[in-house]
Motif scaffolding. Sequence first.
Motif, PDB file in Angstrom:
ATOM      1  N   UNK A  12      37.564   8.518  37.577  1.00 33.48           N
ATOM      2  CA  UNK A  12      38.429   7.337  37.528  1.00 33.48           C
ATOM      3  C   UNK A  12      38.839   6.906  38.928  1.00 33.48           C
ATOM      4  N   UNK A  13      39.223   7.867  39.773  1.00 32.32           N
ATOM      5  CA  UNK A  13      39.621   7.518  41.145  1.00 32.32           C
ATOM      6  C   UNK A  13      38.474   6.846  41.898  1.00 32.32           C
ATOM      7  N   UNK A  14      37.276   7.385  41.762  1.00 32.33           N
ATOM      8  CA  UNK A  14      36.132   6.830  42.490  1.00 32.33           C
ATOM      9  C   UNK A  14      35.737   5.481  41.904  1.00 32.33           C
ATOM     10  N   UNK A  15      35.811   5.318  40.603  1.00 36.61           N
ATOM     11  CA  UNK A  15      35.554   4.013  39.985  1.00 36.61           C
ATOM     12  C   UNK A  15      36.501   2.966  40.573  1.00 36.61           C
ATOM     13  N   UNK A  16      37.782   3.300  40.675  1.00 24.40           N
ATOM     14  CA  UNK A  16      38.764   2.367  41.231  1.00 24.40           C
ATOM     15  C   UNK A  16      38.478   2.078  42.704  1.00 24.40           C
ATOM     16  N   UNK A  17      38.059   3.089  43.460  1.00 26.67           N
ATOM     17  CA  UNK A  17      37.729   2.882  44.871  1.00 26.67           C
ATOM     18  C   UNK A  17      36.541   1.937  45.021  1.00 26.67           C
ATOM     19  N   UNK A  49      32.006  18.125  45.396  1.00 28.03           N
ATOM     20  CA  UNK A  49      32.933  17.003  45.568  1.00 28.03           C
ATOM     21  C   UNK A  49      34.398  17.402  45.512  1.00 28.03           C
ATOM     22  N   UNK A  50      34.729  18.426  44.710  1.00 26.83           N
ATOM     23  CA  UNK A  50      36.148  18.740  44.542  1.00 26.83           C
ATOM     24  C   UNK A  50      36.794  19.310  45.807  1.00 26.83           C
ATOM     25  N   UNK A  55      37.499   9.753  49.936  1.00 27.49           N
ATOM     26  CA  UNK A  55      36.717   8.880  50.810  1.00 27.49           C
ATOM     27  C   UNK A  55      35.293   9.423  50.981  1.00 27.49           C
ATOM     28  N   UNK A  56      35.161  10.728  51.142  1.00 31.78           N
ATOM     29  CA  UNK A  56      33.836  11.344  51.278  1.00 31.78           C
ATOM     30  C   UNK A  56      33.040  11.213  49.982  1.00 31.78           C
ATOM     31  N   UNK A  57      33.702  11.389  48.853  1.00 31.03           N
ATOM     32  CA  UNK A  57      33.019  11.245  47.557  1.00 31.03           C
ATOM     33  C   UNK A  57      32.597   9.795  47.368  1.00 31.03           C
ATOM     34  N   UNK A  58      33.468   8.860  47.738  1.00 30.84           N
ATOM     35  CA  UNK A  58      33.115   7.441  47.664  1.00 30.84           C
ATOM     36  C   UNK A  58      31.847   7.169  48.475  1.00 30.84           C
ATOM     37  N   UNK A  59      31.770   7.706  49.686  1.00 31.63           N
ATOM     38  CA  UNK A  59      30.587   7.493  50.530  1.00 31.63           C
ATOM     39  C   UNK A  59      29.335   8.091  49.885  1.00 31.63           C
TER      40      UNK A  59
END
Length: 72
Positions: A12-17, A49-50, A55-59
């Motif tokens: 969810x966090x990465x979807x929003x990013x 990822x955890x 930001x790194x996961x988004x990239x």
Amino acid sequence: MSEAEQILFMQIRILRMVSEKCGLSLKQAARLFDTYNVLQFIREGFGIFHVEGDEAVFEEVRGYLKAKGATL
């Protein structure tokens, strides 16, 4: 919190990013995630990822999408 819940929260966090940083609506970002199986990618990469920041996961997700041919 269980690992399944942690994965869900990360997805969810990465979807929003992706939505915010790429100028997409949440619906457009969700469609993109569905088309390119991004939720599965995050689930499979969660072990690494955890320990990274969002930001790194988004990239990583952005690179994955570009490699799959998505335009962001």
